[in-house]
Design a protein around this motif. Structure first.
Motif, PDB file in Angstrom:
ATOM      1  N   SER A  34      22.508  -0.935  32.328  1.00 31.45           N
ATOM      2  CA  SER A  34      23.247  -1.753  33.133  1.00 31.45           C
ATOM      3  C   SER A  34      23.102  -3.276  32.727  1.00 31.45           C
ATOM      4  O   SER A  34      23.626  -4.157  33.232  1.00 31.45           O
ATOM      5  N   LYS A  35      22.538  -3.473  31.621  1.00 33.50           N
ATOM      6  CA  LYS A  35      22.258  -4.841  30.955  1.00 33.50           C
ATOM      7  C   LYS A  35      21.661  -5.967  32.206  1.00 33.50           C
ATOM      8  O   LYS A  35      21.954  -7.014  32.137  1.00 33.50           O
ATOM      9  N   TYR A  36      20.581  -5.196  32.685  1.00 34.16           N
ATOM     10  CA  TYR A  36      19.838  -6.189  33.497  1.00 34.16           C
ATOM     11  C   TYR A  36      19.288  -7.542  32.740  1.00 34.16           C
ATOM     12  O   TYR A  36      19.085  -7.676  31.816  1.00 34.16           O
ATOM     13  N   GLU A  37      19.673  -8.507  33.618  1.00 31.16           N
ATOM     14  CA  GLU A  37      19.585 -10.032  33.135  1.00 31.16           C
ATOM     15  C   GLU A  37      18.025 -10.530  32.972  1.00 31.16           C
ATOM     16  O   GLU A  37      17.793 -11.307  32.179  1.00 31.16           O
ATOM     17  N   GLY A  38      17.241  -9.659  33.447  1.00 34.72           N
ATOM     18  CA  GLY A  38      15.883 -10.238  33.490  1.00 34.72           C
ATOM     19  C   GLY A  38      14.948  -9.432  32.621  1.00 34.72           C
ATOM     20  O   GLY A  38      15.556  -8.715  31.775  1.00 34.72           O
ATOM     21  N   LYS A  39      13.635  -9.522  32.596  1.00 33.10           N
ATOM     22  CA  LYS A  39      12.674  -9.007  31.556  1.00 33.10           C
ATOM     23  C   LYS A  39      12.448  -7.517  32.006  1.00 33.10           C
ATOM     24  O   LYS A  39      12.046  -7.402  33.189  1.00 33.10           O
ATOM     25  N   ILE A  40      12.355  -6.609  31.187  1.00 30.68           N
ATOM     26  CA  ILE A  40      11.972  -5.361  31.526  1.00 30.68           C
ATOM     27  C   ILE A  40      10.600  -4.838  30.707  1.00 30.68           C
ATOM     28  O   ILE A  40      10.456  -5.049  29.556  1.00 30.68           O
ATOM     29  N   TYR A  41       9.697  -4.476  31.662  1.00 30.97           N
ATOM     30  CA  TYR A  41       8.256  -4.286  30.901  1.00 30.97           C
ATOM     31  C   TYR A  41       7.924  -2.552  31.386  1.00 30.97           C
ATOM     32  O   TYR A  41       7.586  -2.315  32.440  1.00 30.97           O
ATOM     33  N   PRO A  42       7.962  -1.702  30.406  1.00 35.46           N
ATOM     34  CA  PRO A  42       7.617  -0.145  30.629  1.00 35.46           C
ATOM     35  C   PRO A  42       6.079  -0.187  30.662  1.00 35.46           C
ATOM     36  O   PRO A  42       5.300  -0.814  30.051  1.00 35.46           O
TER      37      PRO A  42
ATOM     38  N   PRO B 160      25.197  -8.148  41.133  1.00 27.84           N
ATOM     39  CA  PRO B 160      25.301  -9.470  40.661  1.00 27.84           C
ATOM     40  C   PRO B 160      24.643  -9.823  39.556  1.00 27.84           C
ATOM     41  O   PRO B 160      24.710 -10.781  38.642  1.00 27.84           O
ATOM     42  N   VAL B 161      22.974  -9.372  39.570  1.00 29.49           N
ATOM     43  CA  VAL B 161      22.248  -9.434  38.298  1.00 29.49           C
ATOM     44  C   VAL B 161      22.186  -8.263  37.515  1.00 29.49           C
ATOM     45  O   VAL B 161      21.105  -8.243  36.742  1.00 29.49           O
TER      46      VAL B 161
ATOM     47  N   VAL C  10      30.468  -1.844  44.154  1.00 27.51           N
ATOM     48  CA  VAL C  10      29.284  -2.026  45.226  1.00 27.51           C
ATOM     49  C   VAL C  10      28.569  -3.358  44.676  1.00 27.51           C
ATOM     50  O   VAL C  10      28.441  -3.720  43.406  1.00 27.51           O
ATOM     51  N   SER C  11      28.190  -4.056  45.714  1.00 29.42           N
ATOM     52  CA  SER C  11      27.188  -5.331  45.462  1.00 29.42           C
ATOM     53  C   SER C  11      25.692  -4.584  45.233  1.00 29.42           C
ATOM     54  O   SER C  11      24.893  -4.848  44.232  1.00 29.42           O
ATOM     55  N   THR C  12      25.323  -3.656  46.015  1.00 28.45           N
ATOM     56  CA  THR C  12      24.181  -3.323  46.075  1.00 28.45           C
ATOM     57  C   THR C  12      23.952  -1.739  46.737  1.00 28.45           C
ATOM     58  O   THR C  12      24.870  -1.534  47.441  1.00 28.45           O
ATOM     59  N   ILE C  13      23.025  -1.132  46.431  1.00 25.22           N
ATOM     60  CA  ILE C  13      22.764   0.413  46.717  1.00 25.22           C
ATOM     61  C   ILE C  13      21.212   0.251  46.976  1.00 25.22           C
ATOM     62  O   ILE C  13      20.424   0.145  45.841  1.00 25.22           O
ATOM     63  N   VAL C  14      20.566   0.471  48.212  1.00 25.11           N
ATOM     64  CA  VAL C  14      19.313   0.627  48.435  1.00 25.11           C
ATOM     65  C   VAL C  14      18.769   1.977  49.184  1.00 25.11           C
ATOM     66  O   VAL C  14      19.388   2.225  50.209  1.00 25.11           O
ATOM     67  N   SER C  15      17.959   2.397  48.392  1.00 21.82           N
ATOM     68  CA  SER C  15      17.521   3.590  48.942  1.00 21.82           C
ATOM     69  C   SER C  15      16.233   3.205  49.796  1.00 21.82           C
ATOM     70  O   SER C  15      15.419   2.708  49.158  1.00 21.82           O
ATOM     71  N   ILE C  16      16.103   3.446  51.187  1.00 18.84           N
ATOM     72  CA  ILE C  16      15.132   2.992  51.814  1.00 18.84           C
ATOM     73  C   ILE C  16      14.052   4.164  52.333  1.00 18.84           C
ATOM     74  O   ILE C  16      12.899   3.713  52.701  1.00 18.84           O
ATOM     75  N   GLY C  17      14.403   5.407  52.190  1.00 15.49           N
ATOM     76  CA  GLY C  17      13.387   6.343  52.191  1.00 15.49           C
ATOM     77  C   GLY C  17      12.457   6.559  53.481  1.00 15.49           C
ATOM     78  O   GLY C  17      12.913   6.125  54.807  1.00 15.49           O
TER      79      GLY C  17
END
Lengths: 466, 466
Positions: free
Chosen positions: B36-44, B137-138, B178-185
């Motif tokens: 998705s080309k997430y704009e922040g840092k990704i740490y596995p 958006p991000v 969509v702007s957002t999809i949130v699974s709230i469980g």
């Protein structure tokens, strides 16, 4: 209903007002008759042409050498009475009058004149103000609609022309196979009741769906409807259900949409299944056309998503169908194969952890279980399953059973592969939908029809005894 | 709602339980973040790996050199408390706990332990038992669902995991941005109300749709919902509307679906628009996301098929919307351009004889007419028109107007070309549907929202004055 046979199975059709010009209705009708490979003779009638679309043309119906069963009329309204006179003399048995410009624009006089002349010769009239008739068993497509309707067992009767022809196109995209499509328009002579009386005995038609704005002869309709529903399901989309809608009907076909409560009672008493939308009506028709009849026994829901199960349960409850605990042997069979937290109540929630094979196995076990009379299978596309595998697996299972022995409707919810899977199942005559509520609503209709029919049977028996 | 910002706009995401094995959830989440080309840092985070999908992996959250805003947790339930402890020490602000095996299987104790530890560090918790979160958006897609969601302005909150992830796929096929999809469980901490409080101020979100089984804190939800609807439309699909459905909810998420009447009152008082099916909810969301707000003035229906007009009129009436005679200047403008038998009441029936250009012209005239506040355009595919030309024509007209200034919903009913035309219009952000009832229902929601909001405003004002 010997009298109605020439409407569905004419041995020959004359098209009066046939044209050589694409874009004209008289061209489209001849083209459709040819394209659908109609099995009878086609006679274009046009005094100014020798040949139309490769067929010899005749100046009048009476000048056609062979016998003429059906005349399809597309000439302007003022010429229709003389065409009917000519066709009557020739011995034509039914006139399909596509031409508009009669009662719907205040020319009831002209319409009555047409019927009077037809009656003189014992000829029946369909229309006027219609788009024609389709009857796929003899490959008859005498309409100016699409030429590539799909053969099947749904009968569709429509009082609205433009909407009807549009829905004719929709059935092709949605792959809903039809036995017949009849545009009845002004119902100057042939009405819904006549068609139902014929179609109840038609072996090619398993279910009929009517787009209905209003009924003229309530008693005749009621009798025909109840006799029909004793044999086959009858689905109605009633337009003009509200006061505002009824007003819109009056300015559309001039029919009396009538009192909402009156229709509601009429439908209930005659066992008619009233659909709330066009989409729902065709969803139901698809299910009836593919499925064996519901013979009793409980309905079991199998789902891999709790939410889909809840939505379906709501739809069923709203339609008067309650769920019972699944049969003990089915529970015992499934328990060791499912995760510990799976719910074995009804809905049976096999959980989102299940594999494609596991899901298919659970649905198959439900279908094979004694005591289970019908199965509603709901599937949410997950990362660990492939909806196309599920469709393939279900098709294989059903084939191994020698076809469905009890009703099954399926919802596959998800992305492109789920939509493909829905299409695969429908092609295999297992009714499938992309939304849980639609599969549940179709299942409710299948079960409720049997109960509605029983109510009609009992009421008629009581009436007979009193 | 500064506190919720790291949930939607984290500057960095650690994935605890990241995996190198396709098919594993810990692989899918990292893959989606990258895809998705997430704009922040990704740490596995995985003690047994040095690198995952080309990114350097860390043994624990606390060993990550940079700051960590969000931790996404996919390790088995029993390990979650220590992960939270570690993340808390590191200063993570929100934990997205995908892992299941908590309250929904009777381990409320473990869930409480997790929340207790998170609170100690001021960390918020989404989940557990969810599929993650998307915020386009991000370009954040921290889920194991599809990677190719379409950017847009619909916010989707779902209490059901499997159904939610399936519907995430559906939005892609149906091209719902969509702007957002949130699974709230399980909603152990963050609930619907928290999300609504944040999204009401989120400029990227125009409308929110919730799949709701039950609400825990009714008062909190009510306050959040009414504050939200004062700003933006809120659509709810309430699962467990019937007694049977409520029972199914209990065995699904363990939520109390509660009394039907209670929810119905709650929804009415807070201005929530309750959709009867998933399909309807997304139909409405599409309309809200594309359309300008309804600012009053009458609704005019333009149709080329009387039947479609009747069906739409029924749907509107059932939703409390009545039709008035169209404004005199509009009638005067259209009369000379239409056949003599066209009806210029409302619905305006331009008849099946009209050309593609004539139809587009009539819809455009209605859109430009003063006194007309909204237009419902219904089109039945006929032999004399081409639905794709209609779509093109409408798009051109709307562009010439500088975009829609008032709500317009469109139904195009027919074959393949009509389905294409529906897609063309939706791509141009003119909400279109293949069935008349669906376009009518969406228009009713658009109009009714404005009235619902006004009722909420007045009620709150009264409460403030008393």
């Amino acid at each position: 209903m010997k009298e109605m046979e020439p409407l569905f199975k004419p041995r020959s059709v004359a098209v009066v007002g046939a044209s050589r010009h694409p874009g004209k209705i008289g061209y489209a009708v001849v083209k459709n008759l040819i394209a659908s490979k109609y099995e009878g003779k086609i006679y274009p009638v046009n005094p100014k042409a020798d040949e139309i679309l490769g067929l010899k043309a005749y100046p009048t119906v009476s000048s056609i050498p062979g016998e003429v069963d059906m005349v399809v009329v597309v000439v302007p309204a003022q010429f229709v009475p003389e065409v009917i006179e000519d066709a009557g003399k020739k011995g034509a048995k039914v006139a399909v009058i596509i031409t508009s410009g009669f009662k719907e624009i205040g020319r009831a006089d002209l319409e009555e004149e047409v019927v009077r002349r037809a009656r003189k010769y014992g000829m029946r009239v369909l229309g006027p103000n219609i788009f024609g008739i389709v009857y796929t068993p003899v490959k008859l497509n005498a309409t100016f609609g699409p030429s590539d309707v799909i053969e099947g067992s749904v009968g569709f009767i429509t009082q609205s022309g433009a909407l009807g022809i549009a829905l004719m196109g929709m059935t092709i995209v949605e792959k809903i196979g039809v036995s017949t499509i009849v545009s009845i328009g002004n119902k100057s002579d042939i009405d819904d009741a006549d068609l139902l009386n014929y179609l109840k005995d038609d072996e090619e038609t398993k279910v009929v769906l009517i787009y209905l704005e209003g009924v003229t002869d309530g008693k005749k309709f009621m009798e025909a409807a109840q006799n029909f529903t004793l044999r086959k399901p009858l689905i109605v989309i009633k337009a003009g259900k509200t006061a505002a809608g009824a007003k819109a009907v009056a300015s559309h076909t001039g029919s009396l949409a009538g009192n909402v409560a009156v229709y509601s009672t009429l439908f209930k008493e005659t066992g008619i299944l009233e659909a709330s939308t066009v989409e729902e009506a065709f969803d139901w028709a698809r299910a009836f056309s593919y499925l064996p009849q519901y013979e009793g026994g409980q309905l079991v829901i199998v789902t891999n998503g709790g939410g889909a199960g809840v939505l379906a349960t709501d739809v069923l409850a709203e339609n008067g169908i309650s769920l019972k605990t699944p049969p003990e042997p089915l529970v015992n069979e499934l328990r060791p194969k499912l995760p510990g937290f799976a719910s074995l109540k009804n809905p049976i929630d096999v959980t989102g952890m299940i594999s494609s094979e596991g899901y298919v196995e659970a649905v198959s076990a439900a279908l094979r279980s004694e005591g289970v009379g019908a199965v509603l299978a709901l599937y949410c596309e997950t990362a660990v399953t492939n909806p196309e595998d599920i469709a393939e697996g279900l098709i294989k299972e059903v084939n191994e059973m020698g076809g469905l022995k009890k009703p099954l409707t399926v919802a596959l919810i998800g992305g492109r592969k789920s939509y493909n899977a829905v299409e695969m199942l429908n092609n295999a005559r297992i009714p499938a939908y992309p939304m849980p509520e639609r599969a549940a609503s179709a299942m409710a209709a299948v079960i409720n029809y049997v109960e509605a029919r029983e109510r009609v049977r009992l009421r008629l028996q009581e009436l007979g005894n009193s």
